[in-house]
Motif scaffolding. Structure first.
Motif, PDB file in Angstrom:
ATOM      1  N   ALA A  33       5.338 -11.088   1.755  1.00  9.15           N
ATOM      2  CA  ALA A  33       5.921 -11.156   3.091  1.00  9.15           C
ATOM      3  C   ALA A  33       5.123 -11.994   4.076  1.00  9.15           C
ATOM      4  CB  ALA A  33       6.075  -9.738   3.640  1.00  9.15           C
ATOM      5  N   PRO A  34       5.777 -12.393   5.177  1.00  9.06           N
ATOM      6  CA  PRO A  34       5.067 -13.078   6.261  1.00  9.06           C
ATOM      7  C   PRO A  34       4.236 -12.082   7.061  1.00  9.06           C
ATOM      8  CG  PRO A  34       7.350 -12.705   6.885  1.00  9.06           C
ATOM      9  CD  PRO A  34       7.216 -12.263   5.448  1.00  9.06           C
ATOM     10  N   GLY A  35       3.564 -12.607   8.104  1.00  5.11           N
ATOM     11  CA  GLY A  35       2.799 -11.744   8.994  1.00  5.11           C
ATOM     12  C   GLY A  35       1.304 -11.954   8.926  1.00  5.11           C
ATOM     13  N   ALA A  36       0.855 -13.023   8.238  1.00  3.80           N
ATOM     14  CA  ALA A  36      -0.593 -13.249   8.034  1.00  3.80           C
ATOM     15  C   ALA A  36      -1.198 -11.989   7.432  1.00  3.80           C
ATOM     16  CB  ALA A  36      -1.262 -13.685   9.324  1.00  3.80           C
ATOM     17  N   LEU A  37      -2.309 -11.489   7.965  1.00  6.73           N
ATOM     18  CA  LEU A  37      -2.955 -10.314   7.369  1.00  6.73           C
ATOM     19  C   LEU A  37      -2.221  -9.018   7.685  1.00  6.73           C
ATOM     20  CD1 LEU A  37      -6.717 -11.240   7.765  1.00  6.73           C
ATOM     21  CD2 LEU A  37      -5.374 -11.133   5.662  1.00  6.73           C
ATOM     22  N   ASN A  38      -1.133  -9.097   8.443  1.00  9.95           N
ATOM     23  CA  ASN A  38      -0.241  -7.959   8.659  1.00  9.95           C
ATOM     24  C   ASN A  38       1.021  -8.109   7.820  1.00  9.95           C
ATOM     25  OD1 ASN A  38      -1.742  -6.438  10.693  1.00  9.95           O
ATOM     26  ND2 ASN A  38      -1.375  -8.204  12.014  1.00  9.95           N
ATOM     27  N   SER A  39       0.853  -8.588   6.600  1.00  9.18           N
ATOM     28  CA  SER A  39       1.979  -8.823   5.689  1.00  9.18           C
ATOM     29  C   SER A  39       2.478  -7.487   5.127  1.00  9.18           C
ATOM     30  CB  SER A  39       1.517  -9.750   4.554  1.00  9.18           C
ATOM     31  OG  SER A  39       2.498  -9.849   3.547  1.00  9.18           O
ATOM     32  N   THR A  40       3.662  -7.062   5.597  1.00  4.31           N
ATOM     33  CA  THR A  40       4.248  -5.782   5.185  1.00  4.31           C
ATOM     34  C   THR A  40       5.683  -5.974   4.734  1.00  4.31           C
ATOM     35  OG1 THR A  40       5.077  -5.273   7.400  1.00  4.31           O
ATOM     36  CG2 THR A  40       2.827  -4.548   6.879  1.00  4.31           C
ATOM     37  N   VAL A  41       6.220  -4.965   4.094  1.00  6.31           N
ATOM     38  CA  VAL A  41       7.621  -4.994   3.658  1.00  6.31           C
ATOM     39  C   VAL A  41       8.532  -5.287   4.853  1.00  6.31           C
ATOM     40  CG1 VAL A  41       9.499  -3.636   2.669  1.00  6.31           C
ATOM     41  CG2 VAL A  41       7.168  -3.387   1.760  1.00  6.31           C
ATOM     42  N   GLU A  42       8.275  -4.595   5.963  1.00  7.73           N
ATOM     43  CA  GLU A  42       9.143  -4.727   7.135  1.00  7.73           C
ATOM     44  C   GLU A  42       9.100  -6.124   7.752  1.00  7.73           C
ATOM     45  OE1 GLU A  42       8.680  -0.709   6.083  1.00  7.73           O
ATOM     46  OE2 GLU A  42       7.097  -2.165   6.571  1.00  7.73           O
ATOM     47  N   ALA A  43       8.017  -6.868   7.530  1.00  4.31           N
ATOM     48  CA  ALA A  43       7.877  -8.199   8.120  1.00  4.31           C
ATOM     49  C   ALA A  43       8.920  -9.176   7.598  1.00  4.31           C
ATOM     50  CB  ALA A  43       6.469  -8.744   7.880  1.00  4.31           C
ATOM     51  N   TRP A  44       9.540  -8.855   6.452  1.00  3.08           N
ATOM     52  CA  TRP A  44      10.603  -9.730   5.947  1.00  3.08           C
ATOM     53  C   TRP A  44      11.766  -9.847   6.924  1.00  3.08           C
ATOM     54  CZ3 TRP A  44      10.403 -13.488   2.745  1.00  3.08           C
ATOM     55  CH2 TRP A  44       9.520 -13.472   1.661  1.00  3.08           C
ATOM     56  N   SER A  45      11.931  -8.861   7.800  1.00  2.73           N
ATOM     57  CA  SER A  45      13.040  -8.926   8.772  1.00  2.73           C
ATOM     58  C   SER A  45      12.859 -10.077   9.757  1.00  2.73           C
ATOM     59  CB  SER A  45      13.149  -7.605   9.536  1.00  2.73           C
ATOM     60  OG  SER A  45      11.994  -7.388  10.332  1.00  2.73           O
ATOM     61  N   LEU A  46      11.635 -10.618   9.834  1.00  2.00           N
ATOM     62  CA  LEU A  46      11.349 -11.733  10.740  1.00  2.00           C
ATOM     63  C   LEU A  46      11.646 -13.089  10.106  1.00  2.00           C
ATOM     64  CD1 LEU A  46       7.868 -10.463  12.010  1.00  2.00           C
ATOM     65  CD2 LEU A  46      10.101 -10.118  13.102  1.00  2.00           C
ATOM     66  N   ALA A  47      11.879 -13.115   8.809  1.00  2.00           N
ATOM     67  CA  ALA A  47      12.057 -14.386   8.098  1.00  2.00           C
ATOM     68  C   ALA A  47      13.487 -14.897   8.217  1.00  2.00           C
ATOM     69  CB  ALA A  47      11.684 -14.211   6.629  1.00  2.00           C
ATOM     70  N   ALA A  48      13.626 -16.207   8.338  1.00  2.00           N
ATOM     71  CA  ALA A  48      14.967 -16.803   8.405  1.00  2.00           C
ATOM     72  C   ALA A  48      15.753 -16.529   7.127  1.00  2.00           C
ATOM     73  CB  ALA A  48      14.853 -18.304   8.657  1.00  2.00           C
ATOM     74  N   ILE A  49      15.088 -16.618   5.982  1.00  2.00           N
ATOM     75  CA  ILE A  49      15.689 -16.254   4.706  1.00  2.00           C
ATOM     76  C   ILE A  49      14.991 -14.987   4.231  1.00  2.00           C
ATOM     77  CG2 ILE A  49      16.139 -16.935   2.317  1.00  2.00           C
ATOM     78  CD1 ILE A  49      16.106 -19.837   3.226  1.00  2.00           C
ATOM     79  N   ASN A  50      15.722 -13.895   4.250  1.00  2.00           N
ATOM     80  CA  ASN A  50      15.177 -12.594   3.903  1.00  2.00           C
ATOM     81  C   ASN A  50      15.728 -12.163   2.542  1.00  2.00           C
ATOM     82  OD1 ASN A  50      14.407  -9.942   3.621  1.00  2.00           O
ATOM     83  ND2 ASN A  50      15.201  -9.262   5.600  1.00  2.00           N
ATOM     84  N   PRO A  51      14.922 -12.228   1.495  1.00  2.00           N
ATOM     85  CA  PRO A  51      15.414 -11.898   0.155  1.00  2.00           C
ATOM     86  C   PRO A  51      15.844 -10.446   0.011  1.00  2.00           C
ATOM     87  CG  PRO A  51      13.029 -12.149   0.151  1.00  2.00           C
ATOM     88  CD  PRO A  51      13.499 -12.612   1.482  1.00  2.00           C
ATOM     89  N   LEU A  52      15.297  -9.550   0.846  1.00  5.29           N
ATOM     90  CA  LEU A  52      15.683  -8.148   0.783  1.00  5.29           C
ATOM     91  C   LEU A  52      17.132  -7.939   1.213  1.00  5.29           C
ATOM     92  CD1 LEU A  52      12.443  -6.515   2.204  1.00  5.29           C
ATOM     93  CD2 LEU A  52      13.301  -6.333  -0.136  1.00  5.29           C
ATOM     94  N   VAL A  53      17.681  -8.937   1.885  1.00 10.31           N
ATOM     95  CA  VAL A  53      19.090  -8.913   2.298  1.00 10.31           C
ATOM     96  C   VAL A  53      19.932  -9.816   1.410  1.00 10.31           C
ATOM     97  CG1 VAL A  53      20.683  -9.495   4.167  1.00 10.31           C
ATOM     98  CG2 VAL A  53      18.516  -8.357   4.694  1.00 10.31           C
TER      99      VAL A  53
END
Length: 244
Positions: free
Chosen positions: A28-48
């Motif tokens: 996931a994105p978020g630098a050193l705060n890379s979490t599952v939830e951070a995928w919601s910030l991505a333009a292309i979110n594979p979890l969706v």
């Protein structure tokens, strides 16, 4: 929430998507705060977007979210990849695809260096890199370290500072691997260059130029139509590289 532990490391991960699909590790994105939830910030979110095709494995990286472990000052990038590969071992997964956004691109490149026989192919969505933005990474690390130290009495500021130096200043380019490695990388990759200071366009383009046979996807985030087309192109790339 599912937790996996080995030694003094504990990793939170989640599985979703198609249980019969080929494994796709999500970094996931978020630098050193890379979490599952951070995928919601991505333009292309594979979890969706990729739930029908793949067995999706998402995780909080070490010392982000609900994951924790020591600060591996001697080899910070290697420690993250060790966690990722250990998680795959825990799940009984030998070979897998990976999709990394932001810092996840540097993780994916490091996996390709450490375990090229296991990484089938990877997608790098807006990879990070050093391009007249050293102050950005220094500030980001300080903020992350201060927040971590408030929660962790077993760590001190000296450890956190040394970890940051090892993470962000021992090498440049994408921090985790060298251009020389990327030039010889045998893992197929698709690259979606970034457009801002943390994800420099020049770095994304350099990665795509260096990688043998890289698939460059651009433009990919200008508007909803472009994002939809790029999402489909990434899916096609991943499908193409699923082993028969």
């Amino acid at each position: 929430m599912t937790q996996f532990s080995y030694g003094d490391v504990s990793i939170r991960y989640e599985e979703s998507g198609n249980p019969q699909g080929f494994p796709l590790l999500l970094l996931a994105p978020g630098a050193l705060n890379s979490t599952v939830e951070a995928w919601s910030l991505a333009a292309i979110n594979p979890l969706v977007s990729y739930t029908e095709d793949f067995r999706l494995i998402a995780m909080d990286q070490r010392n982000a979210g609900a994951s924790r472990g020591p600060l591996a000052i001697d080899d910070p990038w290697g420690s993250f990849v060790a966690d990722q590969l250990r998680l795959m071992d825990h799940l009984g997964i030998d070979r897998f695809l990976a999709m990394g956004c932001c810092i996840g691109g540097s993780y994916a490149l490091k996996i390709a260096e450490v375990a090229p026989d296991r990484l089938v192919a990877a997608v790098l969505e807006q990879p990070i890199g050093l391009d007249n933005n050293a102050d950005l990474w220094k500030r980001g690390h300080t903020n992350w370290a201060n927040a971590l130290l408030e929660k962790r009495s077993d760590l001190d500021a000296t450890d956190a500072e040394a970890f940051g130096a090892a993470m962000w200043t021992r090498s440049d380019f994408v921090f985790s691997v060298t251009p020389d490695f990327v030039r010889t990388c045998t893992v197929p990759m698709a690259v979606l260059p970034g457009v801002d200071q943390a994800h420099p366009h020049a770095i994304g383009m350099e990665i795509a130029e260096l990688l043998p046979g890289a698939e460059l996807i651009e433009p990919w985030r200008d508007d909803e139509k472009v994002v939809a087309a790029a999402t489909a192109q990434v899916l096609e790339f991943l499908r193409k590289h699923v082993p028969a």
